[in-house]
Scaffold this motif. Structure first.
Motif, PDB file in Angstrom:
ATOM      1  N   ARG A 139       0.833  -1.214   0.000  1.00  0.00           N
ATOM      2  CA  ARG A 139       0.000   0.000   0.000  1.00  0.00           C
ATOM      3  C   ARG A 139       0.867   1.263   0.000  1.00  0.00           C
ATOM      4  N   LYS A 140       1.970   1.240   0.750  1.00  0.00           N
ATOM      5  CA  LYS A 140       2.873   2.393   0.774  1.00  0.00           C
ATOM      6  C   LYS A 140       3.467   2.663  -0.608  1.00  0.00           C
ATOM      7  N   LEU A 141       3.629   1.588  -1.377  1.00  0.00           N
ATOM      8  CA  LEU A 141       4.308   1.702  -2.664  1.00  0.00           C
ATOM      9  C   LEU A 141       3.377   2.056  -3.824  1.00  0.00           C
ATOM     10  N   VAL A 142       2.088   1.917  -3.621  1.00  0.00           N
ATOM     11  CA  VAL A 142       1.130   2.167  -4.700  1.00  0.00           C
ATOM     12  C   VAL A 142       1.283   3.569  -5.296  1.00  0.00           C
ATOM     13  N   PRO A 143       1.379   4.631  -4.483  1.00  0.00           N
ATOM     14  CA  PRO A 143       1.529   5.964  -5.086  1.00  0.00           C
ATOM     15  C   PRO A 143       2.783   6.080  -5.963  1.00  0.00           C
ATOM     16  N   TYR A 144       3.865   5.420  -5.564  1.00  0.00           N
ATOM     17  CA  TYR A 144       5.106   5.464  -6.349  1.00  0.00           C
ATOM     18  C   TYR A 144       4.938   4.702  -7.661  1.00  0.00           C
ATOM     19  N   ALA A 145       4.222   3.580  -7.596  1.00  0.00           N
ATOM     20  CA  ALA A 145       3.954   2.812  -8.809  1.00  0.00           C
ATOM     21  C   ALA A 145       3.091   3.610  -9.781  1.00  0.00           C
ATOM     22  N   GLU A 146       2.065   4.245  -9.246  1.00  0.00           N
ATOM     23  CA  GLU A 146       1.174   5.050 -10.081  1.00  0.00           C
ATOM     24  C   GLU A 146       1.921   6.219 -10.715  1.00  0.00           C
ATOM     25  N   SER A 147       2.787   6.868  -9.918  1.00  0.00           N
ATOM     26  CA  SER A 147       3.560   7.999 -10.428  1.00  0.00           C
ATOM     27  C   SER A 147       4.539   7.563 -11.514  1.00  0.00           C
ATOM     28  N   ALA A 148       5.129   6.379 -11.341  1.00  0.00           N
ATOM     29  CA  ALA A 148       6.092   5.862 -12.321  1.00  0.00           C
ATOM     30  C   ALA A 148       5.408   5.275 -13.541  1.00  0.00           C
ATOM     31  N   GLY A 149       4.115   4.938 -13.405  1.00  0.00           N
ATOM     32  CA  GLY A 149       3.418   4.267 -14.492  1.00  0.00           C
ATOM     33  C   GLY A 149       3.872   2.835 -14.664  1.00  0.00           C
ATOM     34  N   VAL A 150       4.312   2.226 -13.561  1.00  0.00           N
ATOM     35  CA  VAL A 150       4.843   0.862 -13.565  1.00  0.00           C
ATOM     36  C   VAL A 150       4.091   0.037 -12.529  1.00  0.00           C
ATOM     37  N   ALA A 151       3.606  -1.127 -12.930  1.00  0.00           N
ATOM     38  CA  ALA A 151       2.845  -1.976 -12.012  1.00  0.00           C
ATOM     39  C   ALA A 151       3.762  -2.805 -11.119  1.00  0.00           C
ATOM     40  N   ILE A 152       3.319  -3.027  -9.890  1.00  0.00           N
ATOM     41  CA  ILE A 152       3.969  -3.946  -8.958  1.00  0.00           C
ATOM     42  C   ILE A 152       3.336  -5.312  -9.173  1.00  0.00           C
ATOM     43  N   ALA A 153       4.141  -6.246  -9.672  1.00  0.00           N
ATOM     44  CA  ALA A 153       3.622  -7.579  -9.996  1.00  0.00           C
ATOM     45  C   ALA A 153       4.168  -8.576  -8.970  1.00  0.00           C
ATOM     46  N   ILE A 154       3.284  -9.111  -8.147  1.00  0.00           N
ATOM     47  CA  ILE A 154       3.661  -9.992  -7.046  1.00  0.00           C
ATOM     48  C   ILE A 154       3.855 -11.411  -7.556  1.00  0.00           C
ATOM     49  N   GLU A 155       5.067 -11.932  -7.335  1.00  0.00           N
ATOM     50  CA  GLU A 155       5.364 -13.276  -7.817  1.00  0.00           C
ATOM     51  C   GLU A 155       4.990 -14.331  -6.784  1.00  0.00           C
ATOM     52  N   ASN A 156       4.428 -15.416  -7.269  1.00  0.00           N
ATOM     53  CA  ASN A 156       4.175 -16.590  -6.442  1.00  0.00           C
ATOM     54  C   ASN A 156       5.466 -17.392  -6.361  1.00  0.00           C
ATOM     55  N   VAL A 157       6.035 -17.469  -5.164  1.00  0.00           N
ATOM     56  CA  VAL A 157       7.315 -18.148  -4.967  1.00  0.00           C
ATOM     57  C   VAL A 157       7.202 -19.105  -3.777  1.00  0.00           C
ATOM     58  N   TRP A 158       8.271 -19.803  -3.493  1.00  0.00           N
ATOM     59  CA  TRP A 158       8.270 -20.773  -2.397  1.00  0.00           C
ATOM     60  C   TRP A 158       8.570 -20.061  -1.076  1.00  0.00           C
ATOM     61  N   ASN A 159       7.614 -19.265  -0.633  1.00  0.00           N
ATOM     62  CA  ASN A 159       7.760 -18.485   0.595  1.00  0.00           C
ATOM     63  C   ASN A 159       6.694 -18.832   1.636  1.00  0.00           C
ATOM     64  N   LYS A 160       5.975 -19.938   1.416  1.00  0.00           N
ATOM     65  CA  LYS A 160       4.919 -20.399   2.321  1.00  0.00           C
ATOM     66  C   LYS A 160       3.868 -19.309   2.572  1.00  0.00           C
ATOM     67  N   PHE A 161       3.608 -18.510   1.543  1.00  0.00           N
ATOM     68  CA  PHE A 161       2.754 -17.337   1.669  1.00  0.00           C
ATOM     69  C   PHE A 161       1.948 -17.169   0.390  1.00  0.00           C
ATOM     70  N   LEU A 162       0.699 -16.750   0.523  1.00  0.00           N
ATOM     71  CA  LEU A 162      -0.202 -16.593  -0.624  1.00  0.00           C
ATOM     72  C   LEU A 162      -0.214 -17.884  -1.424  1.00  0.00           C
ATOM     73  N   LEU A 163      -0.647 -18.946  -0.770  1.00  0.00           N
ATOM     74  CA  LEU A 163      -0.442 -20.304  -1.258  1.00  0.00           C
ATOM     75  C   LEU A 163      -1.467 -20.795  -2.272  1.00  0.00           C
ATOM     76  N   SER A 164      -2.496 -20.035  -2.535  1.00  0.00           N
ATOM     77  CA  SER A 164      -3.492 -20.455  -3.518  1.00  0.00           C
ATOM     78  C   SER A 164      -3.859 -19.283  -4.412  1.00  0.00           C
ATOM     79  N   PRO A 165      -4.375 -19.559  -5.596  1.00  0.00           N
ATOM     80  CA  PRO A 165      -4.776 -18.460  -6.480  1.00  0.00           C
ATOM     81  C   PRO A 165      -5.902 -17.627  -5.899  1.00  0.00           C
ATOM     82  N   LEU A 166      -6.757 -18.256  -5.091  1.00  0.00           N
ATOM     83  CA  LEU A 166      -7.853 -17.517  -4.469  1.00  0.00           C
ATOM     84  C   LEU A 166      -7.317 -16.503  -3.459  1.00  0.00           C
ATOM     85  N   GLU A 167      -6.297 -16.926  -2.703  1.00  0.00           N
ATOM     86  CA  GLU A 167      -5.717 -16.035  -1.709  1.00  0.00           C
ATOM     87  C   GLU A 167      -4.953 -14.891  -2.368  1.00  0.00           C
TER      88      GLU A 167
END
Length: 295
Positions: A139-167
Motif C-alpha cells: 500500500r505504501k508503494l502504490v503511489p510510487y507505482a502510479e507515479s512511475a506508471g509501472v505496475a507492482i507484480a507480485i510473484e508466487n514463490v516458495w515463501n509459504k505465503f499466498l499459497l493459492s490463487p484464491l488467496e
C-alpha cells in the motif's frame, strides 16, 4: 505473446552486454534484467547506466522484458525488523524508478515470506502478521507505482505465503489498485497445484509471466528442469493465457544454468518456447543448429 529470457538463466560471470547478444542470437525478443545490490545494475545505478544498457538493447534490436530482483530474500517486507522492512520499500522504489527509465510496464516483487526452507536460518513469521505487513508495504508503494506508471507484480514463490490463487487474488483485490497485480510463475505452483487453474482465477490481474518447468517426482529445488521436461501442461497453460487475453511477455527463468556449455540452455529454451507458443524457428536458430550439427 512475446518471448523473453531472464538474465538469471545465463552463466553467472556473463556481462549484461554478453547476455543481450546471446539472447538475440537465440531468437528472443526481450531480456529481463535484475536489480542487484551492486555490480552493473546495482542500487546505485543512475541515468548513465540506464542510457548505456538501453543503447546495448537498441544495438541488438532487443526489448527489455521486465525488471526483477532477488534482494527481497535478504530484505523481506514481512521482517520483524522495521529497518529491514523499510529497506525493502526503498528497494522497490528504486526498482520502480529504473523500470520507468527503461520503459518497463511491470516489476517483479516478492512481498515477503512466512518461511523459506532453502535459505538456512530464515526467520519464520506468523502468517497473519506476514499478511498484514505485506499489505502495508505494498500500500505504501502504490503511489510510487502510479507515479512511475509501472505496475507492482507480485510473484508466487516458495515463501509459504499466498499459497493459492484464491488467496493471491484476494490480496491483490484488497489493495485495490490497477498498479498491483500478479507476476505469475508457471513452474512455481506445480509442486502443489495446476498453473492453468491459477491463470484462469487470476485473469486480468496477471501482469507478467515466467515460464519454468518442474518434475513433481524429484521434489525440492531439484525438481526444476528444462522446459517440456517436467509436469507443466504447457498446451493447457497457453490455452488459459489466451483465454484471459494475455499478450505480454512470457519470460523463461531457467535456474540453475548448465554446469558445462551453459550458453546452450539459452538456445534450448528458445527452441522449447517456440514449440510451446506454436512458432517456427527463426533462420538464425536454424543456422545455429546446423553449426552444432543438429537436425
Amino acid at each position: 505473446m512475446k518471448k523473453g529470457i531472464n538474465i538469471w538463466s545465463f552463466r553467472g560471470d556473463a556481462s549484461i552486454a554478453e547476455c543481450i547478444q546471446l539472447a538475440k542470437e537465440a531468437g528472443f525478443e526481450g531480456i529481463e534484467l535484475s536489480l542487484n545490490k551492486d555490480g552493473e545494475l546495482g542500487l546505485q545505478a543512475g541515468d548513465q547506466v540506464v542510457k548505456n544498457i538501453k543503447a546495448q538493447l537498441e544495438d541488438a534490436n532487443l526489448e527489455i522484458a521486465g525488471l526483477a530482483t532477488g534482494l527481497y530474500w535478504d530484505y523481506p517486507m514481512t521482517s520483524d525488523d522495521p529497518a529491514v522492512r523499510e529497506k525493502a520499500i526503498d528497494i522497490c522504489k528504486k526498482q520502480l524508478e529504473l523500470a520507468a527509465a527503461f520503459g518497463v510496464d511491470a516489476i517483479l516483487v516478492i512481498p515477503g515470506a512466512v518461511g523459506v526452507d532453502f535459505i538456512p536460518g530464515s526467520a519464520v513469521i506468523d502468517y497473519e502478521v506476514a499478511y498484514e505487513r505485506a499489505q502495508e508495504g505494498i500500500r505504501k508503494l502504490v503511489p510510487y507505482a502510479e507515479s512511475a506508471g509501472v505496475a507492482i507484480a507480485i510473484e508466487n514463490v516458495w515463501n509459504k505465503f499466498l499459497l493459492s490463487p484464491l488467496e493471491l487474488r484476494t490480496f491483490i483485490d484488497e489493495i485495490g489498485s490497477d498498479y498491483v497485480g500478479s507476476y505469475f510463475d508457471v513452474g512455481n505452483v506445480v509442486h502443489s497445484g495446476y498453473p492453468e487453474h491459477w491463470i484462469r482465477i487470476l485473469g486480468s490481474r496477471i501482469k507478467k509471466v515466467h515460464f519454468k518447468d518442474y518434475r513433481r517426482q524429484a521434489g525440492g529445488l531439484h525438481g526444476f528442469v528444462d522446459l517440456l521436461a517436467g509436469d507443466v501442461d504447457y498446451p493447457a497453460v497457453v490455452e488459459a493465457l489466451k483465454g484471459i487475453g494475455y499478450d505480454n511477455y512470457v519470460t523463461a527463468e531457467m535456474i540453475p544454468a548448465y554446469t558445462h556449455y551453459s550458453d546452450q540452455i539459452i538456445f534450448n529454451t528458445s527452441n522449447a518456447m517456440d514449440a510451446i507458443l506454436g512458432r517456427t524457428p527463426t533462420l538464425r536458430q536454424t543456422a545455429v543448429r546446423e553449426q552444432l550439427g543438429q537436425s
